[in-house]
Design a protein around this motif. Sequence first.
Motif, short mmCIF file in Angstrom:
data_model
loop_
_atom_site.label_atom_id
_atom_site.label_comp_id
_atom_site.label_asym_id
_atom_site.label_seq_id
_atom_site.Cartn_x
_atom_site.Cartn_y
_atom_site.Cartn_z
N THR A 55 10.04 -0.58 -3.85
CA THR A 55 9.70 -1.19 -2.57
C THR A 55 8.19 -1.29 -2.40
O THR A 55 7.70 -2.17 -1.71
CB THR A 55 10.30 -0.39 -1.40
OG1 THR A 55 9.76 0.94 -1.41
CG2 THR A 55 11.82 -0.32 -1.50
N LEU A 56 7.45 -0.38 -3.04
CA LEU A 56 5.99 -0.43 -3.03
C LEU A 56 5.50 -1.33 -4.16
O LEU A 56 6.19 -1.50 -5.17
CB LEU A 56 5.39 0.97 -3.18
CG LEU A 56 5.70 1.99 -2.08
CD1 LEU A 56 5.06 3.33 -2.41
CD2 LEU A 56 5.24 1.50 -0.72
N ASP A 57 4.34 -1.89 -4.00
CA ASP A 57 3.77 -2.76 -5.04
C ASP A 57 2.27 -2.50 -5.16
O ASP A 57 1.65 -1.91 -4.28
CB ASP A 57 4.00 -4.23 -4.68
CG ASP A 57 3.10 -4.69 -3.54
OD1 ASP A 57 2.08 -5.36 -3.80
OD2 ASP A 57 3.40 -4.35 -2.38
N ILE A 58 1.72 -2.92 -6.27
CA ILE A 58 0.27 -2.98 -6.45
C ILE A 58 -0.06 -4.41 -6.85
O ILE A 58 0.45 -4.92 -7.85
CB ILE A 58 -0.22 -1.99 -7.54
CG1 ILE A 58 0.00 -0.54 -7.09
CG2 ILE A 58 -1.71 -2.23 -7.84
CD1 ILE A 58 -0.44 0.49 -8.11
N THR A 228 8.00 7.88 -0.85
CA THR A 228 9.03 7.26 -0.02
C THR A 228 10.41 7.71 -0.48
O THR A 228 10.60 8.06 -1.65
CB THR A 228 8.96 5.73 -0.08
OG1 THR A 228 9.31 5.29 -1.41
CG2 THR A 228 7.57 5.22 0.26
N GLN A 229 11.36 7.68 0.43
CA GLN A 229 12.76 7.94 0.12
C GLN A 229 12.95 9.23 -0.68
O GLN A 229 13.56 9.23 -1.75
CB GLN A 229 13.37 6.76 -0.64
CG GLN A 229 13.28 5.44 0.11
CD GLN A 229 13.71 4.26 -0.73
OE1 GLN A 229 14.23 4.41 -1.82
NE2 GLN A 229 13.51 3.07 -0.21
N ILE A 234 6.57 7.35 -5.86
CA ILE A 234 5.36 8.12 -5.62
C ILE A 234 4.15 7.26 -5.98
O ILE A 234 4.11 6.63 -7.04
CB ILE A 234 5.33 9.42 -6.44
CG1 ILE A 234 6.48 10.33 -6.01
CG2 ILE A 234 4.00 10.15 -6.25
CD1 ILE A 234 6.56 11.63 -6.80
N LEU A 235 3.20 7.23 -5.06
CA LEU A 235 1.95 6.53 -5.26
C LEU A 235 0.83 7.56 -5.17
O LEU A 235 0.81 8.37 -4.24
CB LEU A 235 1.77 5.46 -4.18
CG LEU A 235 0.50 4.61 -4.23
CD1 LEU A 235 0.62 3.54 -5.33
CD2 LEU A 235 0.26 3.93 -2.88
N THR A 236 -0.06 7.57 -6.13
CA THR A 236 -1.20 8.49 -6.09
C THR A 236 -2.51 7.70 -6.20
O THR A 236 -2.56 6.65 -6.84
CB THR A 236 -1.15 9.52 -7.24
OG1 THR A 236 -1.09 8.82 -8.50
CG2 THR A 236 0.04 10.44 -7.10
N LEU A 237 -3.53 8.24 -5.55
CA LEU A 237 -4.88 7.70 -5.67
C LEU A 237 -5.75 8.84 -6.17
O LEU A 237 -6.00 9.81 -5.45
CB LEU A 237 -5.38 7.19 -4.32
CG LEU A 237 -6.82 6.66 -4.29
CD1 LEU A 237 -6.97 5.47 -5.24
CD2 LEU A 237 -7.22 6.26 -2.88
#
Length: 279
Positions: A55-58, A228-229, A234-237
Amino acid sequence: MKIKIPKRFLLVSYLSLAGSGLAHAADVHPLEQTTGLKRFDATQRLTISQDSRSTLDIKSLYIGDNALASAMSLYDQGAKLHHIAGSTRSDKVRLSFYQPYQNSRLEQRLELNFNKFNGFITKISSLYTVESAYVGIKDVLNDVLTSAIAKYGNPLSIESARQQAGVQQGDVPLNRYIKTLEPRVDIAAQVTDYFQDLRVSLSAKLVNDDKGYALLHSGFNRCYIWQTQSYNEILTLCSFDPAAANAANRGVELSLVDFAVQKKIAATEKINSELSLTL
């Protein structure tokens, strides 16, 4: 009997064939003929289901997308092909965008990791670096973080991390945080392994940054975390400590994984049965 064919007819026929060949060549995208990508079909998609795409994108790319089609899209937007890498069969492609930044130039290098057998994207990373050594990496981190918050919302807060780990105040040890994770049962092992990989030092911990976000300190690495969910995505910076000697070379990296989609992609791999010979 020998039939004479007029030279004019031969010339017209040759030009027609040559023209059709050029037209066909124009229809073929450069990346479709690039070693490492041309073995894939840009139209191939995962079967549509709940876990077929993140569901997330870059940069409008999703986990589960077709790597060749995604690379072609970036290329058509002006990205420069940076590198295609892997072992016996390539499993990642990097493309770069460049833009002015302060008194220097910013490079956004997008890396698409994909399954070697079918070409579906399993991980997306976006690395930001600046050409000039006189531009501090802290400025880049602040700008990327601001943009990430505008797009994805706030990362994990220190209060949320403390509440989950049962810590009243102060820092949250990463090993304690990992023990309190509650991911989906079918991806629990992958999620735990992911966080264990982030724990590059025994003293790894989540600390309070100056905005109230939880900032993971692990060795020289510093990471903000979105999920999310129940850790499905998982998104990391991440970046090195700005005071580290090679912080500028390391750059600032935004990285996205989706464990459920990764499992679905792995399940579509071609079955390679061993050759059995009777001699």
